[in-house]
Write a protein that holds these residues in place. Structure first.
Motif, PDB file in Angstrom:
ATOM      1  N   ARG A  54     -12.512   0.520   6.526  1.00  0.00           N
ATOM      2  CA  ARG A  54     -13.294   1.684   6.135  1.00  0.00           C
ATOM      3  C   ARG A  54     -12.561   2.972   6.494  1.00  0.00           C
ATOM      4  NH1 ARG A  54     -18.939   1.878   9.017  1.00  0.00           N
ATOM      5  NH2 ARG A  54     -17.645   2.482  10.772  1.00  0.00           N
ATOM      6  N   ALA A  55     -11.902   2.952   7.680  1.00  0.00           N
ATOM      7  CA  ALA A  55     -11.180   4.147   8.106  1.00  0.00           C
ATOM      8  C   ALA A  55      -9.948   4.396   7.240  1.00  0.00           C
ATOM      9  CB  ALA A  55     -10.785   4.025   9.576  1.00  0.00           C
ATOM     10  N   ILE A  56      -9.231   3.324   6.852  1.00  0.00           N
ATOM     11  CA  ILE A  56      -7.998   3.567   6.076  1.00  0.00           C
ATOM     12  C   ILE A  56      -8.280   3.739   4.591  1.00  0.00           C
ATOM     13  CG2 ILE A  56      -6.460   2.404   7.729  1.00  0.00           C
ATOM     14  CD1 ILE A  56      -6.444  -0.033   6.033  1.00  0.00           C
ATOM     15  N   ARG A  78     -11.801  15.406  10.130  1.00  0.00           N
ATOM     16  CA  ARG A  78     -12.128  13.996  10.306  1.00  0.00           C
ATOM     17  C   ARG A  78     -11.738  13.169   9.099  1.00  0.00           C
ATOM     18  NH1 ARG A  78     -17.863  15.820  12.393  1.00  0.00           N
ATOM     19  NH2 ARG A  78     -17.186  16.727  14.369  1.00  0.00           N
ATOM     20  N   ARG A  79     -11.717  13.830   7.954  1.00  0.00           N
ATOM     21  CA  ARG A  79     -11.284  13.128   6.756  1.00  0.00           C
ATOM     22  C   ARG A  79      -9.790  12.827   6.839  1.00  0.00           C
ATOM     23  NH1 ARG A  79     -14.370  13.454   1.583  1.00  0.00           N
ATOM     24  NH2 ARG A  79     -15.372  11.983   2.946  1.00  0.00           N
ATOM     25  N   THR A  80      -9.062  13.698   7.512  1.00  0.00           N
ATOM     26  CA  THR A  80      -7.615  13.552   7.613  1.00  0.00           C
ATOM     27  C   THR A  80      -7.219  12.676   8.795  1.00  0.00           C
ATOM     28  OG1 THR A  80      -7.637  15.845   6.884  1.00  0.00           O
ATOM     29  CG2 THR A  80      -5.507  14.919   7.504  1.00  0.00           C
ATOM     30  N   ASN A 105      -9.910  14.560  16.613  1.00  0.00           N
ATOM     31  CA  ASN A 105     -10.534  14.789  15.309  1.00  0.00           C
ATOM     32  C   ASN A 105     -11.883  15.489  15.457  1.00  0.00           C
ATOM     33  OD1 ASN A 105     -12.054  12.668  16.251  1.00  0.00           O
ATOM     34  ND2 ASN A 105     -12.070  11.557  14.320  1.00  0.00           N
ATOM     35  N   MET A 133     -11.019   7.399  12.531  1.00  0.00           N
ATOM     36  CA  MET A 133     -11.315   6.906  13.871  1.00  0.00           C
ATOM     37  C   MET A 133     -11.975   5.529  13.810  1.00  0.00           C
ATOM     38  SD  MET A 133     -13.046   9.006  16.926  1.00  0.00           S
ATOM     39  CE  MET A 133     -12.767   8.511  18.603  1.00  0.00           C
ATOM     40  N   ARG A 173     -11.085  11.937  21.419  1.00  0.00           N
ATOM     41  CA  ARG A 173     -12.130  12.499  20.572  1.00  0.00           C
ATOM     42  C   ARG A 173     -11.831  13.933  20.157  1.00  0.00           C
ATOM     43  NH1 ARG A 173     -17.655  11.062  20.339  1.00  0.00           N
ATOM     44  NH2 ARG A 173     -17.685   8.814  20.206  1.00  0.00           N
ATOM     45  N   PHE A 226     -14.026   2.797  16.457  1.00  0.00           N
ATOM     46  CA  PHE A 226     -14.748   2.919  17.718  1.00  0.00           C
ATOM     47  C   PHE A 226     -14.694   1.633  18.531  1.00  0.00           C
ATOM     48  CE2 PHE A 226     -16.302   6.050  14.844  1.00  0.00           C
ATOM     49  CZ  PHE A 226     -16.513   7.164  15.623  1.00  0.00           C
ATOM     50  N   LEU A 236      -5.160  21.489   6.239  1.00  0.00           N
ATOM     51  CA  LEU A 236      -6.508  21.657   6.756  1.00  0.00           C
ATOM     52  C   LEU A 236      -7.140  22.964   6.338  1.00  0.00           C
ATOM     53  CD1 LEU A 236      -5.783  20.265  10.288  1.00  0.00           C
ATOM     54  CD2 LEU A 236      -7.063  19.175   8.454  1.00  0.00           C
ATOM     55  N   MET A 250       0.812  -1.201   0.000  1.00  0.00           N
ATOM     56  CA  MET A 250       0.000   0.000   0.000  1.00  0.00           C
ATOM     57  C   MET A 250       0.854   1.264   0.000  1.00  0.00           C
ATOM     58  SD  MET A 250      -3.168   0.480   2.455  1.00  0.00           S
ATOM     59  CE  MET A 250      -4.201   1.900   2.315  1.00  0.00           C
ATOM     60  N   TYR A 286     -19.390  10.469  10.657  1.00  0.00           N
ATOM     61  CA  TYR A 286     -18.674  11.724  10.908  1.00  0.00           C
ATOM     62  C   TYR A 286     -17.173  11.489  10.895  1.00  0.00           C
ATOM     63  CZ  TYR A 286     -23.166  13.421  12.642  1.00  0.00           C
ATOM     64  OH  TYR A 286     -24.471  13.762  12.768  1.00  0.00           O
ATOM     65  N   ALA A 287     -16.753  10.373  11.496  1.00  0.00           N
ATOM     66  CA  ALA A 287     -15.324  10.098  11.607  1.00  0.00           C
ATOM     67  C   ALA A 287     -14.702   9.865  10.237  1.00  0.00           C
ATOM     68  CB  ALA A 287     -15.083   8.896  12.502  1.00  0.00           C
ATOM     69  N   LEU A 288     -15.541   9.522   9.240  1.00  0.00           N
ATOM     70  CA  LEU A 288     -15.009   9.389   7.883  1.00  0.00           C
ATOM     71  C   LEU A 288     -14.966  10.731   7.180  1.00  0.00           C
ATOM     72  CD1 LEU A 288     -16.823   6.179   6.662  1.00  0.00           C
ATOM     73  CD2 LEU A 288     -14.393   6.449   7.102  1.00  0.00           C
ATOM     74  N   GLY A 289     -15.343  11.781   7.893  1.00  0.00           N
ATOM     75  CA  GLY A 289     -15.336  13.088   7.270  1.00  0.00           C
ATOM     76  C   GLY A 289     -16.552  13.332   6.405  1.00  0.00           C
ATOM     77  N   VAL A 290     -17.664  12.726   6.757  1.00  0.00           N
ATOM     78  CA  VAL A 290     -18.890  12.959   5.996  1.00  0.00           C
ATOM     79  C   VAL A 290     -19.691  14.046   6.699  1.00  0.00           C
ATOM     80  CG1 VAL A 290     -21.019  11.899   5.161  1.00  0.00           C
ATOM     81  CG2 VAL A 290     -18.918  10.562   5.285  1.00  0.00           C
ATOM     82  N   MET A 335     -14.382  14.937  17.217  1.00  0.00           N
ATOM     83  CA  MET A 335     -15.598  14.146  17.357  1.00  0.00           C
ATOM     84  C   MET A 335     -16.372  14.538  18.611  1.00  0.00           C
ATOM     85  SD  MET A 335     -16.489  12.136  14.955  1.00  0.00           S
ATOM     86  CE  MET A 335     -17.632  10.985  15.711  1.00  0.00           C
ATOM     87  N   ARG A 340      -2.539  16.832   2.199  1.00  0.00           N
ATOM     88  CA  ARG A 340      -3.595  17.813   2.374  1.00  0.00           C
ATOM     89  C   ARG A 340      -3.255  18.728   3.530  1.00  0.00           C
ATOM     90  NH1 ARG A 340      -7.579  12.905   2.541  1.00  0.00           N
ATOM     91  NH2 ARG A 340      -5.646  12.135   3.405  1.00  0.00           N
ATOM     92  N   GLU A 343     -21.637   8.433  14.278  1.00  0.00           N
ATOM     93  CA  GLU A 343     -20.245   8.753  14.610  1.00  0.00           C
ATOM     94  C   GLU A 343     -19.294   8.171  13.579  1.00  0.00           C
ATOM     95  OE1 GLU A 343     -19.405   7.626  18.615  1.00  0.00           O
ATOM     96  OE2 GLU A 343     -20.315   9.477  19.349  1.00  0.00           O
ATOM     97  N   PRO A 365      -6.327   8.344   5.585  1.00  0.00           N
ATOM     98  CA  PRO A 365      -6.110   9.411   6.559  1.00  0.00           C
ATOM     99  C   PRO A 365      -4.617   9.517   6.888  1.00  0.00           C
ATOM    100  CG  PRO A 365      -6.851   7.453   7.682  1.00  0.00           C
ATOM    101  CD  PRO A 365      -6.799   7.102   6.223  1.00  0.00           C
ATOM    102  N   ASP A 366      -4.251  10.565   7.605  1.00  0.00           N
ATOM    103  CA  ASP A 366      -2.869  10.699   8.054  1.00  0.00           C
ATOM    104  C   ASP A 366      -2.694  10.093   9.441  1.00  0.00           C
ATOM    105  OD1 ASP A 366      -2.326  12.076   5.751  1.00  0.00           O
ATOM    106  OD2 ASP A 366      -2.858  14.004   6.637  1.00  0.00           O
TER     107      ASP A 366
END
Lengths: 355, 258, 303
Positions: free
Chosen positions: B161-163, B84-86, B51, B89, B48, B91, A41, A29, C192-196, B53, A39, C189, B167-168
């Protein structure tokens, strides 16, 4: 928990080091150059339009909520505005007159005494009949019926709610009313000393009495009281129930000590909501009740009109503003009445009743 | 891609309640940092805020700075959505979207952001699932719902899903607490691999887990009942577990605590 | 336990279990009987009513013209014609109502669940409760006062639909709200955590998760307003023939047809009354059935 995880978790990997040694997939990867450039912010691209979309959506939602509030306010305001001229032109006492003469706009004489009497009497009678039965059904459906049958049996009761009120009206007028005549006559003859069973202002033989209407109303409000009460009873905490049973309580004692106290407020509140339905029911009452020339004598064997049926009966003749306003005034009283009854019901029932 | 995070003198409030006081921690890139401490000490709360949250909770508010490679994520024109995109998270409870298939779950972030190119989405899905060590288990049922997987698989699906949005930084809030020991092992394995590419911050109540997966450990504690939580000590994991500087840390680690 | 014939035969030791006093047993039995009777009592009118309607209405709905003709040109005493004009009216009035009430109701529920805080949210919740208790005749009068008296529009099916909106709205809000609250916060959550962004989270994650329950609620709401009679009595004139235009002219509906044929003393009128009642029940049941099917088959796929 799951065998697939066993095969998967590479038993060979040393646990404390967390398997840092081999990372073929991740390696692939990171070799693969990730296409979005680093990116930052601050320059969130499209952030402004996104924020706008969020805002629009938020306002659509809030606006809809406000529309609901406004619609209630508008109902009150419009009914009030359009009834004031008629009330001003009214030559009879609005509250205490039993007349309702609107044919001559120059000589309006209308009062709600009888409408109120018939409405309250029929609804209260319906409530009196429906409350114990609804309580019994709610208990049956939560604690007596075999567990597997509870849902289908509850559905049967819900079917009662799905029957349109006009069909109840037809049935009450053409089937139930005539069938009840012998019983009603017997009540009237043997208990006529009691005001509620005194001879009324219409003939019992036709069945078009408050007695018949009240029974039909009771059947109509049964499902709503049952459904809300049942929901509350079902929420009785299991630890209370088990606590009672562990003390050696019989089923009835358990219900009396845990279920009933827990669900009482919901039951009373639900009954108020049922009363609200009965007060406002229109077409079933319109079909069943006989009209009467003389005033109401507060007997179950009276006929006449409720607020709702009076308005509906004249609906096709709404044309001139002043006579129409008289009916709108009656509608306003009904609105206020149901508003108060519903508000009290909600307040009593609290959070347990949502329906 | 991995970036460093600097938490500078962060205070967190829920309404009037002062939840966390004066936290300063630096998280180097491509490194696993574990937050440990007793329940209610604010470690999840701090996570939290990394990012934003916490903004989902009404009344929550943060003072201080959180810098991502020197840039304040609480800066005036920074959109929390972008943060949050960067900073992704994972859970405590695996939470795949029940209406979506396995594949759609993985690419949910990209799809919701408007990527339509099916070929690219398929590529990303495969790459992310491989990255989460889940590919071989699910490659034949990518169109089945994600809720049909076991708890451990669901959690790895959530990591995928998160990766998938690349994200950084990856934040993990007790990712194994709802899982059985074997699934836990699989996730810990995965964390070890992921740190090659991501900066990872993990909250755990399991000290052995912190010892196994992390490079650096931060110990949080409460000053007392009703007092805000604070950072007691942050150091190399090895040092924290062998020779901590603070007595409170040693008490907690050795189980002589509360 | 052993059964004993008389007191004398009983062992001298006290029984293993403490007996329950007869009074308690009787009370318990009595309660059981009463509660069961209450349930059976409710079945009497239900069965009686349904049987009556089916028996009396069966002949009418099985006539060849019932589902395909209107009553145009049919004499009051003539057993002929049908009610398709009234079915059309009932369905179209309910659908127009749904087109307005469903989006407003869903957005209101979204407001209550996702955005609402403080005083406004409390007021909205309270008003939805109150709206659900507003009698249909009052809703009809209000639309009459607003749309026909104040704005000067003629009576029409559209006005009926407006009144029905007031009756349908609280039902849609309630059921949608309940469904949205069932969606776990963890899903929000995760999104949101995916940046949506929030609105997209609601549209793409929350609503699809709650969808089947919401559709069921809407179907039940449509079924409920379809049988409403008071609004059609006040807000639209009756027509014996078909009128496709919901914005203008008289239009029949099943309840309105029943009310008119009730005044027809001929046997044919009775026949049509019961036939229309049965048709109305079938229509309502159809929507209920669709609701049940939707909730069964499109419920969140778990396997």
């Amino acid at each position: 928990m799951n065998n697939r995880d066993v095969t998967k978790s590479r038993p060979g990997a040393p646990v404390p080091s967390g398997g840092q040694g081999e990372t073929p997939m991740i390696g692939a990867m990171s070799n693969d150059p990730p296409e979005p450039p680093a990116r930052t912010l601050g320059e969130a691209e499209g952030a402004a339009s996104r924020r706008r979309a969020d805002l629009i959506f938020r306002w659509l939602a809030t606006g809809s909520g406000i529309a609901v509030v406004l619609s209630i306010a508008l109902i009150g305001i419009f009914l009030l505005i359009q009834s004031v001229p008629s009330l001003a032109a009214n030559k009879a006492s609005f509250l205490f007159s039993a007349e309702f003469l609107t044919t001559d706009p120059a000589n309006l004489r209308f009062g709600i005494r009888d409408l109120l009497a018939v409405t309250v009497l029929s609804s209260a009678f319906a409530l009196l009949l429906a409350m114990p039965v609804a309580l019994g059904i709610a208990l049956f459906l939560t604690h007596y019926a075999p567990a597997g049958l509870r849902r289908p049996l509850a559905y049967v009761i819900d079917v009662l709610a799905a029957v349109p009120s006009i069909v109840y009206g037809l049935w009450g007028f053409l089937v139930l009313g005539p069938a009840l005549v012998p019983f009603a006559e017997w009540l009237n003859q043997s208990l006529s000393w009691f005001p509620l069973f005194a001879t009324g202002n219409v003939s019992i033989a036709g069945g078009g009495t408050i007695f018949t209407a009240g029974i039909v109303l009771a059947i109509m409000i049964l499902p709503i009281i049952t459904a809300l009460t049942r929901d509350a009873f079902r929420q009785t905490p299991a630890r209370h129930i088990e606590g009672a049973l562990a003390l050696g309580a019989t089923r009835w004692e358990m219900i009396r000590t845990t279920v009933l106290p827990f669900g009482r407020s919901a039951y009373v509140g639900a009954s108020m909501l049922g009363l609200g339905r009965a007060l406002g029911e229109t077409v079933a009452v319109l079909i069943i009740l006989r009209t009467s020339a003389s005033a109401s004598g507060f007997s179950l064997f009276d006929g006449g009109y409720t607020f709702a049926s009076k308005i509906a009966s004249a609906a096709s003749e709404f044309s001139q503003p002043l006579p129409t306003g008289a009916y709108i005034a009656a509608g306003l009283v009904l609105f206020v009445l149901t508003f108060v009854v519903n508000a009290i019901g909600r307040a009593i029932a609290g959070e347990k009743v949502r329906g | 891609m991995a970036k460093r995070i600097d938490i500078k003198d962060v205070d967190i409030y829920y309404g009037k309640f002062h939840a966390v006081e004066g936290v300063t921690v630096s998280v180097p890139p491509k490194n696993v940092t574990a937050f440990i401490g007793p329940s209610g000490c604010g470690k999840s709360t701090v996570l939290r805020t990394l990012n934003r949250m916490h903004e989902v909770i009404p009344g929550a508010r943060v003072e201080g700075q959180v810098l991502l490679d020197g840039e304040d994520i609480y800066g005036t024109n920074v959109d929390p959505v972008q943060v949050r995109r960067t900073i992704g998270m994972v859970f405590q409870q695996p939470n795949p979207f029940p209406t979506m298939s396995i594949r759609d779950n993985v690419v949910a972030g990209l799809k919701l952001a408007g990527t339509r190119d099916k070929k690219k989405l398929d590529e990303v899905a495969e790459r992310a699932l491989r990255g989460a060590n889940l590919w071989t288990e699910v490659k034949d049922r990518l169109n089945k719902p994600g809720s049909g997987l076991s708890g451990g698989q669901q959690q790895r699906l959530c990591i995928a899903r998160a990766i998938a949005v690349q994200p950084d930084v990856l934040l993990m809030d007790e990712p194994c607490s709802a899982l059985d020991p074997i699934s836990t092992l699989a996730i810990e394995d995965l964390i070890g691999q992921l740190k090659q590419d991501y900066t990872i911050v993990i909250v755990t109540h399991n000290m052995q887990q912190a010892a196994r997966v992390s490079d650096q450990t931060a110990f949080f504690n409460l000053a007392g009942v009703g007092q805000p939580g604070r950072l007691i000590e942050c150091n190399d994991t090895e040092k924290i577990f062998s020779n901590p500087e603070e007595k409170a840390t040693e008490d907690y680690i050795s189980g002589r605590f509360g | 336990m052993t059964t004993t014939d008389s007191l004398v035969d009983r062992p001298a030791t006290s029984p293993a279990f403490q007996p329950i006093s007869g009074g308690r047993k009787t009370k318990n039995l009595f309660a059981t009987v009463l509660v069961t009777l209450a349930f059976l009592l409710a079945l009497v009118p239900l069965g009686w009513l349904l049987v009556t309607v089916v028996v009396n209405g069966f002949e009418a709905i099985t006539t060849s013209t019932w589902w395909s003709h209107s009553l145009k040109g049919v004499m009051p005493d003539e057993v002929n014609g049908g009610v398709y004009h009234a079915i059309y009216g009932s369905v179209i009035q309910s659908l127009i109502c749904a087109i307005i009430a469903v989006p407003v109701g869903i957005f209101t529920a979204i407001y209550l669940v996702e955005y609402g805080r403080g005083k406004l949210a409390k007021t909205v919740t309270f008003m939805v409760d109150i709206l659900s208790g507003v009698p249909s005749i009052v809703a009809a009068l209000f639309i009459f006062a607003l749309w026909i008296t104040a704005f000067g529009f003629p009576k029409s099916a559209l006005a009926v639909s407006f009144a029905l909106v007031l009756l349908m709205l609280p039902v849609v809000v309630r059921s949608t709200e309940e469904m949205l609250r069932l969606v776990p916060d963890q899903l929000r959550e995760a999104s949101y955590a995916l940046g949506v962004p929030k609105w997209k989270t609601i549209v793409r994650v929350v609503l699809p998760t709650a969808m089947s329950g919401m559709v069921t609620g809407v179907m039940l709401a449509i079924a409920r307003v379809m049988g409403e009679t008071a609004p059609v009595l006040v807000l639209v004139g009756y027509s014996r023939s078909i009128n496709f235009d919901a914005f203008d002219g008289n239009m029949a509906s099943l309840p309105l047809l029943i009310m008119n044929e009730l005044m027809n003393p001929e046997a044919a009128g009775q026949l049509r009354v019961w036939g229309a009642a049965l048709t109305l029940i079938l229509l309502v049941m159809l929507f209920n059935l669709v609701a049940a099917l939707v909730s069964r088959f499109s419920a969140v796929r778990s396997k």
